[in-house]
Design an enzyme around this catalytic site. Structure first.
Site, PDB file in Angstrom:
ATOM      1  N   GLY A  49      11.807  13.032  -6.484  1.00 28.56           N
ATOM      2  CA  GLY A  49      13.088  12.496  -6.918  1.00 28.56           C
ATOM      3  C   GLY A  49      12.989  12.009  -8.351  1.00 28.56           C
ATOM      4  O   GLY A  49      11.910  11.637  -8.814  1.00 28.56           O
ATOM      5  N   GLN A  54      15.338   7.433 -15.733  1.00 29.22           N
ATOM      6  CA  GLN A  54      13.915   7.718 -15.910  1.00 29.22           C
ATOM      7  C   GLN A  54      13.662   8.720 -17.028  1.00 29.22           C
ATOM      8  O   GLN A  54      12.523   8.862 -17.473  1.00 29.22           O
ATOM      9  CB  GLN A  54      13.299   8.238 -14.608  1.00 29.22           C
ATOM     10  N   CYS A  93       5.982   5.898  -7.702  1.00 29.52           N
ATOM     11  CA  CYS A  93       7.091   6.107  -8.629  1.00 29.52           C
ATOM     12  C   CYS A  93       6.584   6.887  -9.845  1.00 29.52           C
ATOM     13  O   CYS A  93       5.516   6.581 -10.376  1.00 29.52           O
ATOM     14  CB  CYS A  93       7.657   4.751  -9.061  1.00 29.52           C
ATOM     15  N   LEU A  94       7.366   7.848 -10.303  1.00 33.68           N
ATOM     16  CA  LEU A  94       6.981   8.620 -11.481  1.00 33.68           C
ATOM     17  C   LEU A  94       6.929   7.758 -12.738  1.00 33.68           C
ATOM     18  O   LEU A  94       6.223   8.097 -13.681  1.00 33.68           O
ATOM     19  CB  LEU A  94       7.952   9.790 -11.692  1.00 33.68           C
ATOM     20  N   HIS A 135      15.157   4.612  -3.258  1.00 32.51           N
ATOM     21  CA  HIS A 135      14.325   4.499  -4.464  1.00 32.51           C
ATOM     22  C   HIS A 135      15.123   4.929  -5.694  1.00 32.51           C
ATOM     23  O   HIS A 135      15.115   4.247  -6.724  1.00 32.51           O
ATOM     24  CB  HIS A 135      13.069   5.361  -4.296  1.00 32.51           C
ATOM     25  N   GLU A 136      15.822   6.064  -5.593  1.00 30.63           N
ATOM     26  CA  GLU A 136      16.560   6.572  -6.746  1.00 30.63           C
ATOM     27  C   GLU A 136      17.780   5.707  -7.068  1.00 30.63           C
ATOM     28  O   GLU A 136      18.072   5.464  -8.243  1.00 30.63           O
ATOM     29  CB  GLU A 136      16.957   8.039  -6.532  1.00 30.63           C
ATOM     30  N   HIS A 139      16.713   2.826  -9.085  1.00 31.83           N
ATOM     31  CA  HIS A 139      16.592   3.161 -10.512  1.00 31.83           C
ATOM     32  C   HIS A 139      17.946   3.079 -11.211  1.00 31.83           C
ATOM     33  O   HIS A 139      18.031   2.601 -12.341  1.00 31.83           O
ATOM     34  CB  HIS A 139      16.000   4.557 -10.712  1.00 31.83           C
TER      35      HIS A 139
END
Length: 190
Positions: A49, A54, A93-94, A135-136, A139
């Protein structure tokens, strides 16, 4: 020749990750290109995702692909309208690469939003997909994974992230090993 992403993923400490993203007013070719570029960036990372903040874009949209065979999906102006249950899962997380923690989140969610054609979508999700959605959306609200940790986990995470920001290895939390390596002792002790 393989295509390369136009975007670099913003990392912990970047102020753009702490801001609430704005609603998308209209879906056009530019937004569709952004979604394509985000999917490529997500795959290159690799991740499941990726939210627009991000990659430095303050728009309420994210892309995901959980590997279920459906391919990449874009959700514009997502809203979590319902959440139930509780599920603990090791989450990463990226924007905080290489780290993950067991985090408790609702087990089931109901997500609404728009697809890239402007059609309304409504998805009932549980466990892993529910976690991806939560999670997204976090963000998009300027909430990072470290804010979901308990107090002890958060202290340890921030210590590791400060160490990384200083360019020290994760195992050298106070920087002494790196200092000793740069300035070896001239004698064996006192």
């Amino acid at each position: 020749m393989a295509s390369m992403s136009r975007y670099a993923i913003r990392l912990y400490g970047d102020p753009v990750l702490r801001q609430r993203a704005t609603e998308v007013d209209g879906i056009d070719g530019t937004l569709k290109q952004l979604a394509d570029d985000m999917v490529l960036t997500m795959y290159e990372a690799p991740g499941v995702g990726l939210a627009a903040p991000q990659v430095g874009v303050q728009k309420r949209m994210f892309v995901y692909d959980t590997g279920d065979g459906e391919g990449p999906v874009t959700v514009v102006n997502p809203v979590l309208v319902e959440a139930r249950g509780e599920w603990t899962f090791d989450e990463g997380c990226l924007s905080i690469p290489g780290l993950s923690w067991p985090i408790v989140r609702p087990k089931e969610v109901h997500l609404t939003g728009l697809d890239l054609d402007g059609n309304e979508i409504s998805v009932e999700a549980d466990e892993y997909l529910a976690r991806v959605f939560q999670h997204e959306v976090d963000h998009l609200d300027g909430v990072l994974l470290v804010e979901r940790l308990d107090d002890d986990q958060r202290k340890e995470a921030k210590r590791i992230l400060r160490t990384r920001a200083l360019g020290l290895p994760d195992g050298d939390l106070d920087g002494l090993r790196a200092l000793a390596d740069r300035h070896p002792a001239r004698h064996t002790g006192l």
